[in-house]
Scaffold this motif. Structure first.
Motif, mmCIF file in Angstrom:
data_model
loop_
_atom_site.group_PDB
_atom_site.id
_atom_site.type_symbol
_atom_site.label_atom_id
_atom_site.label_comp_id
_atom_site.label_asym_id
_atom_site.label_seq_id
_atom_site.Cartn_x
_atom_site.Cartn_y
_atom_site.Cartn_z
ATOM 1 N N ASP A 1 0.849 -1.187 0.000
ATOM 2 C CA ASP A 1 0.000 0.000 0.000
ATOM 3 C C ASP A 1 0.886 1.240 0.000
ATOM 4 O OD1 ASP A 1 -2.361 -1.484 0.091
ATOM 5 O OD2 ASP A 1 -2.313 -1.596 2.272
ATOM 6 N N VAL A 2 0.545 2.200 -0.845
ATOM 7 C CA VAL A 2 1.282 3.465 -0.916
ATOM 8 C C VAL A 2 0.283 4.618 -0.911
ATOM 9 C CG1 VAL A 2 3.284 2.524 -2.148
ATOM 10 C CG2 VAL A 2 1.387 3.437 -3.448
ATOM 11 N N PHE B 1 6.355 3.658 -7.708
ATOM 12 C CA PHE B 1 5.486 2.757 -6.947
ATOM 13 C C PHE B 1 5.746 1.304 -7.356
ATOM 14 C CE2 PHE B 1 2.148 6.397 -7.080
ATOM 15 C CZ PHE B 1 2.817 7.093 -6.089
ATOM 16 N N LEU B 2 5.894 1.068 -8.660
ATOM 17 C CA LEU B 2 6.153 -0.293 -9.150
ATOM 18 C C LEU B 2 7.504 -0.806 -8.668
ATOM 19 C CD1 LEU B 2 4.780 0.185 -12.772
ATOM 20 C CD2 LEU B 2 3.696 -1.150 -10.945
ATOM 21 N N GLU B 3 8.521 0.055 -8.676
ATOM 22 C CA GLU B 3 9.854 -0.329 -8.195
ATOM 23 C C GLU B 3 9.802 -0.723 -6.723
ATOM 24 O OE1 GLU B 3 13.770 -1.225 -7.666
ATOM 25 O OE2 GLU B 3 12.816 -0.835 -9.600
ATOM 26 N N ARG B 4 9.081 0.046 -5.931
ATOM 27 C CA ARG B 4 8.962 -0.294 -4.510
ATOM 28 C C ARG B 4 8.306 -1.658 -4.335
ATOM 29 N NH1 ARG B 4 6.717 5.602 -2.854
ATOM 30 N NH2 ARG B 4 8.596 6.728 -3.438
ATOM 31 N N GLY B 5 7.287 -1.939 -5.127
ATOM 32 C CA GLY B 5 6.627 -3.241 -5.050
ATOM 33 C C GLY B 5 7.585 -4.377 -5.372
ATOM 34 N N ARG B 6 8.370 -4.229 -6.441
ATOM 35 C CA ARG B 6 9.338 -5.275 -6.817
ATOM 36 C C ARG B 6 10.403 -5.437 -5.748
ATOM 37 N NH1 ARG B 6 8.931 -2.403 -11.577
ATOM 38 N NH2 ARG B 6 11.017 -1.531 -11.393
ATOM 39 N N SER B 7 10.978 -4.330 -5.309
ATOM 40 C CA SER B 7 12.063 -4.389 -4.317
ATOM 41 C C SER B 7 11.589 -4.969 -2.996
ATOM 42 C CB SER B 7 12.640 -2.993 -4.069
ATOM 43 O OG SER B 7 13.289 -2.520 -5.222
ATOM 44 N N ASP B 8 10.407 -4.553 -2.541
ATOM 45 C CA ASP B 8 9.907 -5.045 -1.260
ATOM 46 C C ASP B 8 9.515 -6.516 -1.327
ATOM 47 O OD1 ASP B 8 10.416 -2.760 0.191
ATOM 48 O OD2 ASP B 8 8.428 -1.916 -0.116
ATOM 49 N N MET B 9 9.004 -6.972 -2.468
ATOM 50 C CA MET B 9 8.699 -8.395 -2.609
ATOM 51 C C MET B 9 9.976 -9.212 -2.464
ATOM 52 S SD MET B 9 7.139 -10.648 -5.757
ATOM 53 C CE MET B 9 8.662 -10.574 -6.707
ATOM 54 N N LEU B 10 11.020 -8.809 -3.177
ATOM 55 C CA LEU B 10 12.293 -9.528 -3.100
ATOM 56 C C LEU B 10 12.870 -9.468 -1.691
ATOM 57 C CD1 LEU B 10 13.864 -8.416 -6.488
ATOM 58 C CD2 LEU B 10 13.001 -10.695 -5.899
ATOM 59 N N ARG B 11 12.819 -8.299 -1.071
ATOM 60 C CA ARG B 11 13.354 -8.131 0.281
ATOM 61 C C ARG B 11 12.654 -9.071 1.262
ATOM 62 N NH1 ARG B 11 12.507 -3.140 0.683
ATOM 63 N NH2 ARG B 11 14.566 -2.450 0.073
ATOM 64 N N LEU B 12 11.325 -9.134 1.197
ATOM 65 C CA LEU B 12 10.576 -10.000 2.099
ATOM 66 C C LEU B 12 10.830 -11.483 1.833
ATOM 67 C CD1 LEU B 12 7.142 -8.153 2.411
ATOM 68 C CD2 LEU B 12 8.987 -8.291 4.107
#
Length: 153
Positions: A17-18, A39-50
Motif C-alpha cells: 500500500d502506498v 510505486f512499481l519499483e517499490r513493489g518489486r524491491s519489497d517483494m524480493l526483500r521480504l
C-alpha cells in the motif's frame, strides 16, 4: 514495523500500500505518469526483500557472484488516474522465471479500480552490467511462479 513498510507477501505474490503525496502529482493533483514507476519499483524491491533476496545480499555475493536485478523491458497500460492523498495498492507477481530473466506482472489498484497494468522483464546482471544466469537459490525462492489477485474487497 519494517514488514508493514515493505508490504506483505500473500500466497500468490506481494501487496504494497502506498499513499499519493503532493510530490507525486502535477499541478492539478493527478499523479504524474513517471511516479507510477516509483510505486512499481517499490513493489518489486519489497517483494524480493521480504523473500530474503535484498539488493545488498545480491551485491555482496551471498547468492554466488555479486549481482543485481535490472529492468530490461517494461510495458505499461495507464487505465485511470490516481490523485493526491489516495491510498493505492501495488500488486506484484512472478509471471515466468528464465535462466537470466524474470517476467513480473504488476498492477496498481485504488480499491477495486485497476489503474495501471505493467509487464516488467528484469535481468540478472554483474556489477559491470554483464548478463548472468539466475542462481539456483534465487530460482528456488521465487518459484512457483504465480500472479497476485486483485486486492481483497
Amino acid at each position: 514495523m519494517t514488514a508493514d513498510l515493505a508490504g506483505r507477501l500473500v500466497g500468490n505474490g506481494h501487496r504494497l500500500d502506498v499513499r499519493v503525496y503532493f510530490e507525486d502529482t502535477d499541478f492539478s493533483g493527478v499523479v504524474y505518469h513517471a511516479r507510477y514507476l516509483h510505486f512499481l519499483e517499490r513493489g518489486r524491491s519489497d517483494m524480493l526483500r521480504l523473500k530474503g533476496i535484498g539488493h545488498r545480499e545480491l551485491m555482496s555475493g551471498e547468492f554466488g557472484a555479486p549481482m543485481a536485478f535490472a529492468v530490461r523491458r517494461m510495458e505499461l497500460d495507464f487505465l485511470r488516474p490516481a490523485r493526491i492523498d489516495e491510498i493505492l495498492t501495488v500488486t506484484t507477481g512472478i509471471g515466468r522465471l528464465g535462466g537470466a530473466r524474470i517476467l513480473l506482472d504488476q498492477k496498481i489498484w485504488r480499491g477495486e479500480d485497476l489503474l495501471i497494468e505493467a509487464n516488467v522483464t528484469v535481468a540478472v546482471i554483474s556489477p559491470e552490467g554483464k548478463l548472468l544466469r539466475m542462481p539456483p537459490r534465487v530460482l528456488e525462492v521465487l518459484a512457483p511462479a504465480t500472479t497476485p489477485e486483485a486486492p481483497a474487497r
